[in-house]
Structure formats: C-alpha cells, structure tokens
Design a protein around this motif. Structure first.
Motif, PDB file in Angstrom:
ATOM      1  N   GLY A  92      -1.121  -6.286 -10.406  1.00 34.20           N
ATOM      2  CA  GLY A  92      -2.386  -5.480 -10.410  1.00 34.20           C
ATOM      3  C   GLY A  92      -2.532  -4.378  -9.706  1.00 34.20           C
ATOM      4  O   GLY A  92      -1.468  -4.238  -8.542  1.00 34.20           O
ATOM      5  N   THR A  93      -3.075  -3.433  -9.714  1.00 38.81           N
ATOM      6  CA  THR A  93      -3.305  -2.242  -8.861  1.00 38.81           C
ATOM      7  C   THR A  93      -4.767  -1.879  -8.862  1.00 38.81           C
ATOM      8  O   THR A  93      -5.660  -2.093  -9.462  1.00 38.81           O
ATOM      9  CB  THR A  93      -2.526  -1.094  -9.899  1.00 38.81           C
ATOM     10  OG1 THR A  93      -3.404  -0.630 -11.086  1.00 38.81           O
ATOM     11  CG2 THR A  93      -1.241  -1.263 -10.060  1.00 38.81           C
ATOM     12  N   VAL A  94      -5.146  -1.159  -7.662  1.00 37.61           N
ATOM     13  CA  VAL A  94      -6.076  -0.374  -7.446  1.00 37.61           C
ATOM     14  C   VAL A  94      -5.968   0.907  -6.959  1.00 37.61           C
ATOM     15  O   VAL A  94      -5.018   1.073  -5.983  1.00 37.61           O
ATOM     16  CB  VAL A  94      -7.379  -1.084  -6.515  1.00 37.61           C
ATOM     17  CG1 VAL A  94      -6.603  -1.678  -5.236  1.00 37.61           C
ATOM     18  CG2 VAL A  94      -8.471  -0.572  -6.388  1.00 37.61           C
ATOM     19  N   ILE A  95      -6.275   2.118  -7.451  1.00 35.57           N
ATOM     20  CA  ILE A  95      -6.012   3.646  -6.899  1.00 35.57           C
ATOM     21  C   ILE A  95      -7.307   3.780  -6.099  1.00 35.57           C
ATOM     22  O   ILE A  95      -8.382   3.512  -6.372  1.00 35.57           O
ATOM     23  CB  ILE A  95      -6.148   4.575  -8.239  1.00 35.57           C
ATOM     24  CG1 ILE A  95      -5.191   4.241  -8.973  1.00 35.57           C
ATOM     25  CG2 ILE A  95      -6.200   5.837  -7.675  1.00 35.57           C
ATOM     26  CD1 ILE A  95      -4.964   5.198 -10.361  1.00 35.57           C
ATOM     27  N   LEU A 144      -4.134  10.410  -3.053  1.00 38.29           N
ATOM     28  CA  LEU A 144      -4.520   8.925  -3.498  1.00 38.29           C
ATOM     29  C   LEU A 144      -3.833   7.878  -2.892  1.00 38.29           C
ATOM     30  O   LEU A 144      -2.583   7.965  -2.533  1.00 38.29           O
ATOM     31  CB  LEU A 144      -4.390   8.856  -5.051  1.00 38.29           C
ATOM     32  CG  LEU A 144      -5.313   9.780  -5.724  1.00 38.29           C
ATOM     33  CD1 LEU A 144      -4.887   9.599  -7.378  1.00 38.29           C
ATOM     34  CD2 LEU A 144      -6.856   9.396  -5.759  1.00 38.29           C
ATOM     35  N   GLY A 145      -4.395   6.685  -2.518  1.00 36.89           N
ATOM     36  CA  GLY A 145      -3.779   5.705  -2.215  1.00 36.89           C
ATOM     37  C   GLY A 145      -3.670   4.691  -3.586  1.00 36.89           C
ATOM     38  O   GLY A 145      -4.356   4.713  -4.434  1.00 36.89           O
ATOM     39  N   LEU A 146      -2.506   3.874  -3.729  1.00 38.10           N
ATOM     40  CA  LEU A 146      -2.518   2.864  -4.589  1.00 38.10           C
ATOM     41  C   LEU A 146      -1.944   1.737  -4.140  1.00 38.10           C
ATOM     42  O   LEU A 146      -1.000   1.340  -3.414  1.00 38.10           O
ATOM     43  CB  LEU A 146      -1.397   3.449  -5.583  1.00 38.10           C
ATOM     44  CG  LEU A 146      -1.150   2.268  -6.671  1.00 38.10           C
ATOM     45  CD1 LEU A 146      -1.922   2.235  -7.689  1.00 38.10           C
ATOM     46  CD2 LEU A 146       0.522   3.028  -7.333  1.00 38.10           C
ATOM     47  N   ALA A 147      -2.701   0.570  -4.127  1.00 39.92           N
ATOM     48  CA  ALA A 147      -2.477  -0.814  -3.673  1.00 39.92           C
ATOM     49  C   ALA A 147      -2.117  -1.732  -4.972  1.00 39.92           C
ATOM     50  O   ALA A 147      -2.720  -1.456  -5.994  1.00 39.92           O
ATOM     51  CB  ALA A 147      -3.728  -1.570  -2.885  1.00 39.92           C
ATOM     52  N   LEU A 153       0.732  -1.131   0.010  1.00 41.44           N
ATOM     53  CA  LEU A 153      -0.073  -0.174   0.184  1.00 41.44           C
ATOM     54  C   LEU A 153       0.911   1.405   0.026  1.00 41.44           C
ATOM     55  O   LEU A 153       1.767   1.460   1.029  1.00 41.44           O
ATOM     56  CB  LEU A 153      -1.024   0.050   1.252  1.00 41.44           C
ATOM     57  CG  LEU A 153      -1.731   1.449   1.413  1.00 41.44           C
ATOM     58  CD1 LEU A 153      -2.751   1.458   0.369  1.00 41.44           C
ATOM     59  CD2 LEU A 153      -2.488   1.024   2.720  1.00 41.44           C
ATOM     60  N   PHE A 154       0.732   1.852  -0.910  1.00 40.16           N
ATOM     61  CA  PHE A 154       1.370   3.416  -1.168  1.00 40.16           C
ATOM     62  C   PHE A 154       0.120   4.493  -0.618  1.00 40.16           C
ATOM     63  O   PHE A 154      -0.809   4.223  -1.285  1.00 40.16           O
ATOM     64  CB  PHE A 154       1.805   3.681  -2.458  1.00 40.16           C
ATOM     65  CG  PHE A 154       2.809   2.890  -3.014  1.00 40.16           C
ATOM     66  CD1 PHE A 154       4.119   2.942  -2.312  1.00 40.16           C
ATOM     67  CD2 PHE A 154       2.915   2.037  -4.061  1.00 40.16           C
ATOM     68  CE1 PHE A 154       5.430   2.446  -2.800  1.00 40.16           C
ATOM     69  CE2 PHE A 154       4.202   1.583  -4.420  1.00 40.16           C
ATOM     70  CZ  PHE A 154       5.226   1.496  -3.771  1.00 40.16           C
ATOM     71  N   ILE A 155       0.507   5.548  -0.189  1.00 37.79           N
ATOM     72  CA  ILE A 155      -0.290   6.687  -0.008  1.00 37.79           C
ATOM     73  C   ILE A 155       0.573   7.770  -0.456  1.00 37.79           C
ATOM     74  O   ILE A 155       1.611   8.218  -0.157  1.00 37.79           O
ATOM     75  CB  ILE A 155      -0.599   7.115   1.584  1.00 37.79           C
ATOM     76  CG1 ILE A 155      -1.127   5.933   2.180  1.00 37.79           C
ATOM     77  CG2 ILE A 155      -1.338   8.339   1.512  1.00 37.79           C
ATOM     78  CD1 ILE A 155      -2.639   5.555   1.682  1.00 37.79           C
ATOM     79  N   TRP A 194      -0.880  19.058  -6.342  1.00 37.32           N
ATOM     80  CA  TRP A 194      -2.000  17.841  -6.502  1.00 37.32           C
ATOM     81  C   TRP A 194      -1.622  17.431  -7.905  1.00 37.32           C
ATOM     82  O   TRP A 194      -1.706  16.081  -7.987  1.00 37.32           O
ATOM     83  CB  TRP A 194      -3.364  18.603  -6.492  1.00 37.32           C
ATOM     84  CG  TRP A 194      -4.467  17.667  -6.519  1.00 37.32           C
ATOM     85  CD1 TRP A 194      -5.053  16.940  -7.538  1.00 37.32           C
ATOM     86  CD2 TRP A 194      -5.300  17.234  -5.434  1.00 37.32           C
ATOM     87  NE1 TRP A 194      -5.993  16.273  -7.280  1.00 37.32           N
ATOM     88  CE2 TRP A 194      -6.245  16.188  -6.082  1.00 37.32           C
ATOM     89  CE3 TRP A 194      -5.073  17.412  -4.061  1.00 37.32           C
ATOM     90  CZ2 TRP A 194      -7.127  15.473  -4.933  1.00 37.32           C
ATOM     91  CZ3 TRP A 194      -6.027  16.466  -3.254  1.00 37.32           C
ATOM     92  CH2 TRP A 194      -7.247  15.734  -3.778  1.00 37.32           C
ATOM     93  N   SER A 195      -1.385  18.342  -8.877  1.00 40.97           N
ATOM     94  CA  SER A 195      -1.025  17.437 -10.191  1.00 40.97           C
ATOM     95  C   SER A 195       0.155  16.641 -10.220  1.00 40.97           C
ATOM     96  O   SER A 195       0.332  15.671 -10.747  1.00 40.97           O
ATOM     97  CB  SER A 195      -0.924  18.769 -11.022  1.00 40.97           C
ATOM     98  OG  SER A 195      -0.013  19.630 -10.853  1.00 40.97           O
ATOM     99  N   ASP A 196       1.256  17.257  -9.528  1.00 45.24           N
ATOM    100  CA  ASP A 196       2.552  16.497  -9.297  1.00 45.24           C
ATOM    101  C   ASP A 196       1.964  15.028  -8.824  1.00 45.24           C
ATOM    102  O   ASP A 196       2.630  13.936  -9.152  1.00 45.24           O
ATOM    103  CB  ASP A 196       3.652  17.257  -8.358  1.00 45.24           C
ATOM    104  CG  ASP A 196       4.254  18.184  -9.118  1.00 45.24           C
ATOM    105  OD1 ASP A 196       4.168  18.567 -10.395  1.00 45.24           O
ATOM    106  OD2 ASP A 196       5.205  18.756  -8.459  1.00 45.24           O
ATOM    107  N   THR A 197       1.286  14.951  -7.688  1.00 46.53           N
ATOM    108  CA  THR A 197       1.026  13.580  -6.985  1.00 46.53           C
ATOM    109  C   THR A 197       0.117  12.884  -7.822  1.00 46.53           C
ATOM    110  O   THR A 197       0.380  11.558  -7.931  1.00 46.53           O
ATOM    111  CB  THR A 197       0.190  14.200  -5.895  1.00 46.53           C
ATOM    112  OG1 THR A 197       0.946  15.101  -4.803  1.00 46.53           O
ATOM    113  CG2 THR A 197       0.016  12.815  -4.811  1.00 46.53           C
ATOM    114  N   THR A 198      -0.920  13.153  -8.408  1.00 47.80           N
ATOM    115  CA  THR A 198      -1.669  12.598  -9.418  1.00 47.80           C
ATOM    116  C   THR A 198      -0.884  12.017 -10.667  1.00 47.80           C
ATOM    117  O   THR A 198      -0.969  10.629 -11.035  1.00 47.80           O
ATOM    118  CB  THR A 198      -2.881  13.169  -9.935  1.00 47.80           C
ATOM    119  OG1 THR A 198      -2.707  14.363 -10.395  1.00 47.80           O
ATOM    120  CG2 THR A 198      -3.754  13.721  -8.764  1.00 47.80           C
TER     121      THR A 198
END
Length: 250
Positions: free
Chosen positions: A131-134, A159-162, A77-79, A111-115
């Motif tokens: 596999g991924t889920v945002i 956003l999180g990214l699993a 899990l990334f945040i 925000w744009s850098d992050t997304t």
C-alpha cells in the motif's frame, strides 16, 4: 504494451494510511529504488534523489511537519528530492563555475523528474501488493524539513512516499467525470461547471458518508471553493525557501 493487469491495478488505486507491523524487506526497497532510478528523465539529467528515512526520531518530526501521525507509524518512508546540487558538483569538479541550474527551467526539470519517479515507484510498490500514500504534506514546513534532512543548495523536497503492507481496505475514491479533465486539441472546459457536477457531488458526499459517518460529510465543489483563499501555515513561505535553496533567483 501495458498489461491489462497493470491498468486494472492503477484504476483500483487507493491511498493506504495504515500498515501492518510486517517490515518491507530490504530487497524490495532496493528494487523500488531501482525502479525510481530507471524513470524517464528530462535531458537525461536525472535531477532527483531519494532519501529513505529510517531514523524513528526523524520520522516523528516529519509526521509533525505533515500533521499526519501515521507517517511515523509502520511502513517505509521515502522523501523524493529535486536535485540540481549533484549536477552542480559534477560541473565544479570539471572546472565549470558558471551554471543556470537554479533557473526556472532547470528547477521545473528537476521537479518533473522527481514527481515522475514518485509515481513510478508507487505503481511498482502496488504491483507487489504494497500500500502507498503520497505525502504532499511534507511541504507544510519546507525549511524545517530541509534542515532535518540536511539538504544542500540546489535541492528541494518535493513529495514523500510511505509504503507498507496494507492494514486497511478503504473505498475507491470517486474521480471527476472525463469531460472535465480530457479535451481534444484545445482547452474546452464545459461551462458553467458547478451545476454539471451535481451528480458527482452526490457520489463524493456518499463516499465520505460511508467512509466515516462521524466525520464532516462534504462535496467536491464545496471543498474547492473553501480552498480558493486558503494558504496553509508556512506554505506561504515556499517561494522564499525555494530562493534560499538557490532556485528561481532570476
């Protein structure tokens, strides 16, 4: 030039919410973080940070915030965090006490850098067979997440990214026809919209029906109209939390 295989991979993107027990190797995590770091950035400010959540208790709490139990299951899990705090710290150490890092312009840059970093990381992960889920659902209680991750002023979770090795093979989710999202030279939405989406609604209805016959079968237009007046619990507090973090105070 983008390789055709990359385009095929992106066109075949599917959200994966179930991962096997096989862990994602540390060298892969390091590689994905490197991809995030090399993402395009506004004004070379690199105004984002990435937190790997490896503490299971914290993952459980984030799953509760997201109201998605699978967040606490297998996978990494990334945040991703919009981060102007680091740049403020640099300026302060160089004797600069005045800054505009909390303004709307700098917030939107962060925000744009992050997304962009999230999307880059997702594409890289999928290229490796992961596999991924945002997870936009991390904002169901932004303040609680901020407290949990000890985020300082001038930061905000975006956003999180699993990611993980897929343990499911869902259908490809149908997207809106091009004429509703791609215009030339000016905004040209074909109206009336809803009657022209009848065929697309039928495809979406079939997608949901085939995905799980025991769940409510829905259409795209019905989902849109149901959400017009919907403000999920705690999300109505997002502006207040943003200001508490030092953003949008002007």
């Amino acid at each position: 030039m983008i390789k055709e295989s990359t385009i095929a991979q992106q066109l075949d993107h599917r959200t994966i919410r179930a991962f096997t027990k096989q862990p994602v190797a540390p060298e892969i995590i390091e590689q994905l973080v490197s991809v995030a770091r090399h993402t395009a950035t506004s004004n070379f400010q690199q105004a984002f940070s990435v937190i790997s959540v490896t503490d299971q208790a914290k993952k459980q709490q984030i799953a509760a915030i997201s109201k998605q139990p699978y967040v606490a299951a297998n996978g990494h899990l990334f945040i991703f965090v919009a981060d102007q705090h680091r740049n403020q710290q640099i300026g302060a150490e160089m004797g600069k006490t005045e800054n505009q890092l909390g303004g709307a312009d700098r917030f939107l840059q962060a925000w744009s850098d992050t997304t962009l970093a999230v999307q880059n990381t997702e594409v890289a992960a999928e290229s490796l067979g992961l596999g991924t889920v945002i997870l936009g659902s991390i904002l169901n209680d932004a303040q609680k997440l901020i407290d949990l991750l000890q985020l300082p002023q001038l930061t905000f979770p975006v956003l999180g990214l699993a990611i993980g090795w897929p343990d499911q093979a869902p259908q490809l989710k149908p997207r809106l026809p091009e004429k509703f999202v791609h215009f030339e030279n000016s905004y040209q939405l074909p109206t009336p919209v809803e009657p022209q989406l009848t065929d697309y609604d039928a495809v979406v209805h079939q997608y949901y029906d085939l995905r799980d016959a025991n769940r409510r079968v829905d259409t795209f237009t019905n989902q849109v109209q149901q959400r017009l007046a919907m403000v999920p619990e705690k999300r109505g507090e997002l502006l207040a939390v943003l200001r508490w973090q030092g953003f949008l105070l002007e």
